[in-house]
Design a protein around this motif. Structure first.
Motif, PDB file in Angstrom:
ATOM      1  N   GLN A  42      -6.764   0.642   2.558  1.00 26.66           N
ATOM      2  CA  GLN A  42      -6.683  -0.449   3.536  1.00 26.66           C
ATOM      3  C   GLN A  42      -7.039  -1.766   2.854  1.00 26.66           C
ATOM      4  O   GLN A  42      -7.818  -1.784   1.923  1.00 26.66           O
ATOM      5  CB  GLN A  42      -7.716  -0.225   4.662  1.00 26.66           C
ATOM      6  N   PHE A  43      -6.449  -2.862   3.375  1.00 18.84           N
ATOM      7  CA  PHE A  43      -6.907  -4.178   2.930  1.00 18.84           C
ATOM      8  C   PHE A  43      -8.215  -4.496   3.645  1.00 18.84           C
ATOM      9  O   PHE A  43      -8.302  -4.398   4.865  1.00 18.84           O
ATOM     10  CB  PHE A  43      -5.889  -5.257   3.319  1.00 18.84           C
TER      11      PHE A  43
ATOM     12  N   ALA B  26      -2.928   1.726  -5.623  1.00 15.97           N
ATOM     13  CA  ALA B  26      -3.263   0.401  -5.089  1.00 15.97           C
ATOM     14  C   ALA B  26      -4.767   0.186  -5.014  1.00 15.97           C
ATOM     15  O   ALA B  26      -5.244  -0.948  -4.972  1.00 15.97           O
ATOM     16  CB  ALA B  26      -2.664   0.229  -3.695  1.00 15.97           C
ATOM     17  N   GLU B  27      -5.526   1.273  -4.994  1.00 19.33           N
ATOM     18  CA  GLU B  27      -6.972   1.206  -4.784  1.00 19.33           C
ATOM     19  C   GLU B  27      -7.649   0.184  -5.713  1.00 19.33           C
ATOM     20  O   GLU B  27      -7.429   0.190  -6.924  1.00 19.33           O
ATOM     21  CB  GLU B  27      -7.546   2.610  -5.034  1.00 19.33           C
TER      22      GLU B  27
ATOM     23  N   VAL C 233      -8.224  -3.701  -1.856  1.00 17.34           N
ATOM     24  CA  VAL C 233      -7.781  -2.448  -1.250  1.00 17.34           C
ATOM     25  C   VAL C 233      -8.903  -1.429  -1.371  1.00 17.34           C
ATOM     26  O   VAL C 233      -9.349  -1.110  -2.478  1.00 17.34           O
ATOM     27  CB  VAL C 233      -6.504  -1.923  -1.935  1.00 17.34           C
TER      28      VAL C 233
ATOM     29  N   LEU D   4       0.831  -1.208   0.000  1.00 14.21           N
ATOM     30  CA  LEU D   4       0.000   0.000   0.000  1.00 14.21           C
ATOM     31  C   LEU D   4       0.860   1.251   0.000  1.00 14.21           C
ATOM     32  O   LEU D   4       0.575   2.230  -0.685  1.00 14.21           O
ATOM     33  CB  LEU D   4      -0.925   0.002   1.223  1.00 14.21           C
TER      34      LEU D   4
END
Lengths: 389, 310
Positions: free
Chosen positions: A377-378, A265-266, A373, A258
């Protein structure tokens, strides 16, 4: 005058620590990449192991003996892992090994541990061949043939909008093995494979390959590699104007992914052997303890798997360790105990679920989870695919 | 392998254009690093292996100036160049100047030691974790998404244009400096014959220090440019440094124009090798090209076997 004081102080410290040594210690090595490209994994592995060590010793140790972990750094490189394995195997105080993390490192250590007769229990290696051909190698998570197949099925059955896929893989044991499993299943279920590109570990510039992939216009890109390269691939890919859905595997499952990819990453999907989002009460309790010990840092998948692996070894020691027996016999007793855990009833119940082994030492029937993601956040994906038929 | 016949002609063209741009960006960066190797070699016949580490420090220093001290990017950039120039001069002063009259091998081994020492120093200070230039504090021109659309669907990011132009301008400026200024003349004189230059009243140690300063400043700016789209790590100087050194050798070590040319060739070859031949072996392809050139022309493309080296 000052020098004398310092020498006195050092002598005092040495004799003081010598006195504490009276209590019998049981030593277990934890071999993982504490430096190098997979260091973020190594850090979580260390923290997970430290938490279990602390809990065991605070509860009175193993049959009254103290558990001491010895951390050995393989830097995520097979050559280094061989050296570490030799060092561990020849240290007759060490009874078992939790590690290695990278598949190539576990493979490098395998013949050495086998020759020395010491258990290697990996909390992270997923390459298919890791446990093959050695009675001394175990792991407490799934294999890449399962993971690769799972990812292809998830794309096919859940993300049904995605018809064409590209593969971008790390050219090492892990990346190649996972890619092969994915490609085989993708062809079977009828996904259209439009590009198949490789990269070398430690690469930082992926623009040439990404430009090639972009020209094929895939709906999804499966990155078969580790977080450091994957983070840059996602970032540089979005910059190059790629709009495809990115999909990764457990090698991408690190908070550092991230950090490296940033906002790019989204929306990325990835598979993982364990996620706190879909975990039971004991896992949440472990997470709370972990945060308390490590200044509020949340545990990840690898911390949890290592926590369980150390727990399994401690459990084996508790049931089999004989202070009168030789080191070789005690090492063998651990192996025999692990090998005997071959049914769900006998399996070890840890925070990551039930672990029991097949004849190879591979874990049977641990599921894969899908995370994505969201807002940096995961989070566990809305739709999981818990059964593969 | 997959056939590319089914892809429309226009998209192939766009892909080709984008690969050219990728190659030029990488080549420009290699050229900026390679001149640092070649200038030092030209004057004191030393392969300064620690030059890749100066490049790495350039990226880290700029990153620290921006993130820790909150200095705007456009000030951090030249400041990092200046600090790296000082670092380069210090390196010469501490490690190489005492060995000026020692056998060449001693200086070479010192350079390798210097490289390892600086790499591990960086690891101690900043840890092995890769770091990024945070997108939100960079000028928008450096956001990779901001691009000029070219016909056929190719995208040309402003950042890439900036890097290519910057490399070009710096290369021309360096070329003019060497050929038109007094200090350039002194550098060329030192390259031809240091003793004679000294006898003519040229302060050779000062000229060498200036050479280190210029090479290091160019290396620093290359490091920052790489940091913008890749990661900043303690080993980044090793990987890029090896490729840039290959570029300097390809162009003819000691020859500044050759280093620029070599950098562009290695960069474009690497990208085209990865994009069109085999992506797993991108650097191998660039090195095979270099070896092929060296076999045919042992002194490199523009290198001369004797005489004028700068």
């Amino acid at each position: 005058m000052k020098n004398w004081l310092i020498i006195l102080l050092i002598v005092g410290l040495i004799s003081a620590s010598g006195c504490q040594d009276q209590q019998k210690e049981l030593k277990v090595a934890v071999a993982a990449p504490f430096t190098g490209n997979a260091a973020a994994f190594g850090e979580m592995i260390r923290r997970g192991a430290e938490l279990k060590e602390k809990e065991i010793n605070e509860a009175g140790g193993i049959n009254g003996m103290k558990l001491t972990l010895i951390f050995e750094d393989d830097a995520g490189k097979d050559a280094e892992a061989s050296l570490v394995a030799e060092r561990i195997a020849s240290n007759l105080q060490i009874l078992a090994v939790v590690g290695h993390f990278n598949s190539s490192c576990s493979l490098a250590g395998k013949p050495i541990y086998q020759r020395a007769g010491i258990v290697e229990l990996s909390p992270g290696s997923t390459n298919v061949t890791v446990c093959e051909g050695s009675d001394w190698t175990f792991r407490n998570l799934y294999r890449d043939d399962f993971q690769g197949k799972f990812i292809a099925r998830y794309i096919d059955e859940v993300l049904t909008d995605l018809q064409s896929v590209a593969v971008f893989f790390d050219n090492d044991d892990y990346g190649r093995g996972l890619r092969n499993a994915f490609v085989a299943e993708a062809e079977k279920v009828g996904l259209n494979l439009v590009a198949d590109e490789a990269y070398e570990r430690d690469s930082t510039n992926f623009k040439a390959q990404l430009t090639s992939i972009k020209a094929k216009n895939p709906d999804a890109i499966f990155i078969s590699g580790l977080y450091q390269e994957a983070g840059l691939i996602v970032k540089q890919g979005r910059e190059a104007g790629i709009t495809a859905q990115f999909f990764g595997a457990d090698g991408v499952d690190s908070p550092d992914f991230l950090a490296i990819a940033g906002s790019a990453a989204e929306g990325t999907y990835l598979t993982t052997p364990f996620t706190f989002g879909a975990a039971g009460e004991d896992a949440l309790q472990m997470a709370a303890q972990f945060k308390a010990l490590h200044n509020g840092v949340a545990p990840d998948t690898w911390a949890a798997l290592t926590y369980d692996a150390v727990g399994m070894i401690a459990d084996a020691l508790e049931k089999t360790y004989n202070p009168e027996a030789s080191v070789a016999d005690n090492r063998k007793a651990i192996r025999d105990h692990l090998a005997s855990l071959d049914t769900p009833e006998e399996g070890y119940k840890g925070v990551t679920g039930l672990t029991y082994f097949d004849r190879n030492g591979d874990t049977v029937n641990k599921p894969a989870y899908v995370k994505s993601v969201q807002d940096g956040q995961f989070v566990a994906a809305k739709q999981q695919l818990l059964e593969l038929d | 392998m997959l056939s590319i016949a089914s892809i429309p002609e226009e998209e192939n063209m766009a892909q080709f254009l984008e690969q050219i741009i990728n190659g030029l960006v990488l080549g420009g960066i290699y050229a900026l690093i390679a001149v640092g190797y070649t200038m030092v070699y030209g004057i004191i016949q030393l392969i300064n292996f620690a030059h890749g580490e100066i490049f790495m420090f350039g990226a880290y220093i700029a990153l620290m100036l921006i993130t820790v001290f909150g200095i705007p990017f456009w000030i951090a950039l030249p400041l990092s160049m200046v600090l790296c120039a000082i670092l380069g001069v210090l390196m010469d002063l501490v490690a190489y100047r005492p060995l000026r009259n020692a056998p060449r091998l001693s200086a070479l081994i010192t350079a390798i030691g210097m490289s390892l020492a600086l790499q591990n120093l960086a690891r101690m200070i900043w840890s092995a974790r890769p770091r990024q230039f945070p997108a939100e504090i960079l000028p928008t021109v450096f956001h990779g998404q901001n691009a000029i659309s070219l016909p056929g669907g190719a995208a040309l990011p402003y950042r890439d244009v900036f890097i290519i132009l910057l490399a070009l301008i710096l290369m021309i400026a360096l070329n003019r400096l060497i050929h038109l200024t007094k200090i350039g003349k002194a550098m060329r004189a030192c390259a031809q014959n240091q003793v004679a230059a000294n006898l003519m009243g040229i302060k050779t140690n000062r000229v060498i220090a200036i050479t280190f300063a210029i090479g290091s400043a160019l290396g620093a700016i290359a490091g920052i440019m790489v940091g913008l789209s890749e990661s900043v790590t303690p080993t980044m100087g090793y990987y890029k440094g090896v490729a840039a050194f290959a570029a300097a050798v390809l162009g003819g070590i000691g020859n500044v124009t050759g280093a620029m040319l070599g950098g562009l060739i290695i960069g474009v070859a690497e990208v085209f090798g990865a994009g069109y031949i085999s992506s797993g072996y991108r650097l191998a392809i660039a090195y095979i090209l270099m070896i092929a050139v060296i076999v045919i022309r042992p002194s490199g493309l523009l290198g001369k076997s004797t005489g004028d080296r700068a």
